[in-house]
Design a protein around this motif. Structure first.
Motif, PDB file in Angstrom:
ATOM      1  N   LEU A  11      27.292 -46.618  -9.328  1.00  0.00           N
ATOM      2  CA  LEU A  11      26.857 -45.241  -9.556  1.00  0.00           C
ATOM      3  C   LEU A  11      26.049 -44.774  -8.349  1.00  0.00           C
ATOM      4  N   VAL A  12      26.438 -43.634  -7.816  1.00  0.00           N
ATOM      5  CA  VAL A  12      25.759 -43.040  -6.663  1.00  0.00           C
ATOM      6  C   VAL A  12      25.468 -41.583  -6.990  1.00  0.00           C
ATOM      7  N   LYS A  13      24.315 -41.115  -6.592  1.00  0.00           N
ATOM      8  CA  LYS A  13      23.955 -39.727  -6.870  1.00  0.00           C
ATOM      9  C   LYS A  13      24.527 -38.803  -5.801  1.00  0.00           C
ATOM     10  N   PRO A  14      24.836 -37.571  -6.177  1.00  0.00           N
ATOM     11  CA  PRO A  14      25.344 -36.599  -5.200  1.00  0.00           C
ATOM     12  C   PRO A  14      24.399 -36.471  -4.008  1.00  0.00           C
ATOM     13  N   SER A  15      24.973 -36.292  -2.844  1.00  0.00           N
ATOM     14  CA  SER A  15      24.320 -36.150  -1.536  1.00  0.00           C
ATOM     15  C   SER A  15      23.885 -37.485  -0.936  1.00  0.00           C
ATOM     16  N   GLN A  16      23.938 -38.566  -1.709  1.00  0.00           N
ATOM     17  CA  GLN A  16      23.562 -39.870  -1.176  1.00  0.00           C
ATOM     18  C   GLN A  16      24.734 -40.521  -0.444  1.00  0.00           C
ATOM     19  N   THR A  17      24.495 -41.702   0.105  1.00  0.00           N
ATOM     20  CA  THR A  17      25.523 -42.442   0.828  1.00  0.00           C
ATOM     21  C   THR A  17      26.059 -43.582  -0.023  1.00  0.00           C
ATOM     22  N   LEU A  18      27.362 -43.606  -0.139  1.00  0.00           N
ATOM     23  CA  LEU A  18      28.063 -44.679  -0.839  1.00  0.00           C
ATOM     24  C   LEU A  18      28.250 -45.839   0.142  1.00  0.00           C
ATOM     25  N   SER A  19      27.848 -47.028  -0.264  1.00  0.00           N
ATOM     26  CA  SER A  19      27.999 -48.205   0.594  1.00  0.00           C
ATOM     27  C   SER A  19      28.681 -49.320  -0.173  1.00  0.00           C
ATOM     28  N   LEU A  20      29.783 -49.808   0.364  1.00  0.00           N
ATOM     29  CA  LEU A  20      30.533 -50.903  -0.241  1.00  0.00           C
ATOM     30  C   LEU A  20      30.773 -51.997   0.792  1.00  0.00           C
ATOM     31  N   ARG A  71      31.801 -54.083  10.518  1.00  0.00           N
ATOM     32  CA  ARG A  71      32.056 -55.442  10.056  1.00  0.00           C
ATOM     33  C   ARG A  71      30.946 -56.386  10.505  1.00  0.00           C
ATOM     34  N   ASP A  72      30.845 -57.492   9.783  1.00  0.00           N
ATOM     35  CA  ASP A  72      29.912 -58.562  10.111  1.00  0.00           C
ATOM     36  C   ASP A  72      30.743 -59.833  10.243  1.00  0.00           C
ATOM     37  N   THR A  73      31.026 -60.226  11.466  1.00  0.00           N
ATOM     38  CA  THR A  73      31.902 -61.368  11.671  1.00  0.00           C
ATOM     39  C   THR A  73      31.254 -62.675  11.212  1.00  0.00           C
ATOM     40  N   SER A  74      29.934 -62.735  11.225  1.00  0.00           N
ATOM     41  CA  SER A  74      29.264 -63.969  10.800  1.00  0.00           C
ATOM     42  C   SER A  74      29.411 -64.214   9.307  1.00  0.00           C
ATOM     43  N   LYS A  75      29.626 -63.123   8.567  1.00  0.00           N
ATOM     44  CA  LYS A  75      29.777 -63.236   7.109  1.00  0.00           C
ATOM     45  C   LYS A  75      31.217 -63.009   6.655  1.00  0.00           C
ATOM     46  N   ASN A  76      32.096 -62.694   7.615  1.00  0.00           N
ATOM     47  CA  ASN A  76      33.494 -62.361   7.298  1.00  0.00           C
ATOM     48  C   ASN A  76      33.562 -61.220   6.282  1.00  0.00           C
ATOM     49  N   GLN A  77      32.788 -60.191   6.548  1.00  0.00           N
ATOM     50  CA  GLN A  77      32.717 -59.022   5.670  1.00  0.00           C
ATOM     51  C   GLN A  77      32.934 -57.750   6.474  1.00  0.00           C
ATOM     52  N   PHE A  78      33.445 -56.729   5.807  1.00  0.00           N
ATOM     53  CA  PHE A  78      33.451 -55.405   6.409  1.00  0.00           C
ATOM     54  C   PHE A  78      32.963 -54.403   5.373  1.00  0.00           C
ATOM     55  N   THR A  79      32.412 -53.314   5.873  1.00  0.00           N
ATOM     56  CA  THR A  79      31.720 -52.392   4.991  1.00  0.00           C
ATOM     57  C   THR A  79      32.230 -50.965   5.148  1.00  0.00           C
ATOM     58  N   LEU A  80      32.022 -50.199   4.100  1.00  0.00           N
ATOM     59  CA  LEU A  80      32.339 -48.769   4.080  1.00  0.00           C
ATOM     60  C   LEU A  80      31.072 -48.009   3.771  1.00  0.00           C
ATOM     61  N   GLN A  81      30.807 -46.988   4.544  1.00  0.00           N
ATOM     62  CA  GLN A  81      29.742 -46.045   4.232  1.00  0.00           C
ATOM     63  C   GLN A  81      30.336 -44.646   4.206  1.00  0.00           C
ATOM     64  N   VAL A  85      27.986 -37.739  -0.537  1.00  0.00           N
ATOM     65  CA  VAL A  85      29.024 -37.803  -1.567  1.00  0.00           C
ATOM     66  C   VAL A  85      28.861 -36.691  -2.598  1.00  0.00           C
ATOM     67  N   THR A  86      29.985 -36.327  -3.199  1.00  0.00           N
ATOM     68  CA  THR A  86      30.040 -35.358  -4.291  1.00  0.00           C
ATOM     69  C   THR A  86      30.814 -36.004  -5.440  1.00  0.00           C
ATOM     70  N   PRO A  87      30.827 -35.374  -6.602  1.00  0.00           N
ATOM     71  CA  PRO A  87      31.607 -35.953  -7.715  1.00  0.00           C
ATOM     72  C   PRO A  87      33.085 -36.151  -7.371  1.00  0.00           C
ATOM     73  N   GLU A  88      33.596 -35.412  -6.400  1.00  0.00           N
ATOM     74  CA  GLU A  88      34.989 -35.576  -5.987  1.00  0.00           C
ATOM     75  C   GLU A  88      35.235 -36.915  -5.284  1.00  0.00           C
ATOM     76  N   ASP A  89      34.186 -37.606  -4.922  1.00  0.00           N
ATOM     77  CA  ASP A  89      34.315 -38.937  -4.321  1.00  0.00           C
ATOM     78  C   ASP A  89      34.359 -40.049  -5.370  1.00  0.00           C
ATOM     79  N   THR A 109      31.220 -44.142  -9.323  1.00  0.00           N
ATOM     80  CA  THR A 109      31.049 -42.836  -9.939  1.00  0.00           C
ATOM     81  C   THR A 109      29.921 -42.098  -9.240  1.00  0.00           C
ATOM     82  N   VAL A 110      30.198 -40.858  -8.860  1.00  0.00           N
ATOM     83  CA  VAL A 110      29.167 -40.024  -8.249  1.00  0.00           C
ATOM     84  C   VAL A 110      28.689 -39.034  -9.297  1.00  0.00           C
ATOM     85  N   SER A 111      27.459 -39.202  -9.710  1.00  0.00           N
ATOM     86  CA  SER A 111      26.910 -38.370 -10.772  1.00  0.00           C
ATOM     87  C   SER A 111      25.390 -38.430 -10.725  1.00  0.00           C
TER      88      SER A 111
END
Length: 112
Positions: A11-20, A71-81, A85-89, A109-111
């Protein structure tokens, strides 16, 4: 066996940044392209962007101004920011390796 696992807030609030974060096993984070894709409720898949073997990125034009993939090669991870965000995201967000192997997806969910 290649496995990918998405993680992050559901759950992310509108106008904030979604990070995965996508944690990858069975293949190097620097091998091939690593993608983020999403599917809004009741809609089709939407390509968000990718990071390639060299670390270069590309984004879909409609989201480019708000998107960053790293990405973080030391952790074998990549990220999305995804910023501002709006509810359409609201969507199920997937990470993928070479579009052949996918994570199970995570609902964001963006709400307020």
């Amino acid at each position: 066996q290649v496995q990918l696992q998405e993680s992050g807030p559901g759950l992310v609030k509108p106008s904030q940044t979604l990070s995965l974060t996508c944690t990858v096993s069975g293949v190097s984070i620097t091998a091939d392209h690593k993608y983020w894709i999403r599917q809004p409720p009741g809609k089709g898949l939407e390509w968000i962007g990718y990071i390639d073997y060299s670390g270069s990125t590309a984004y879909t034009p409609s989201l480019k101004s708000r998107t960053s993939i790293s990405r973080d090669t030391s952790k074998n991870q990549f990220t999305l920011q995804l910023s501002s965000v709006t509810p359409e995201d609201t969507a199920v967000y997937y990470c993928a390796s070479s579009l052949l192997d996918w994570g199970k997806g995570t609902l964001v969910t963006v709400s307020s």
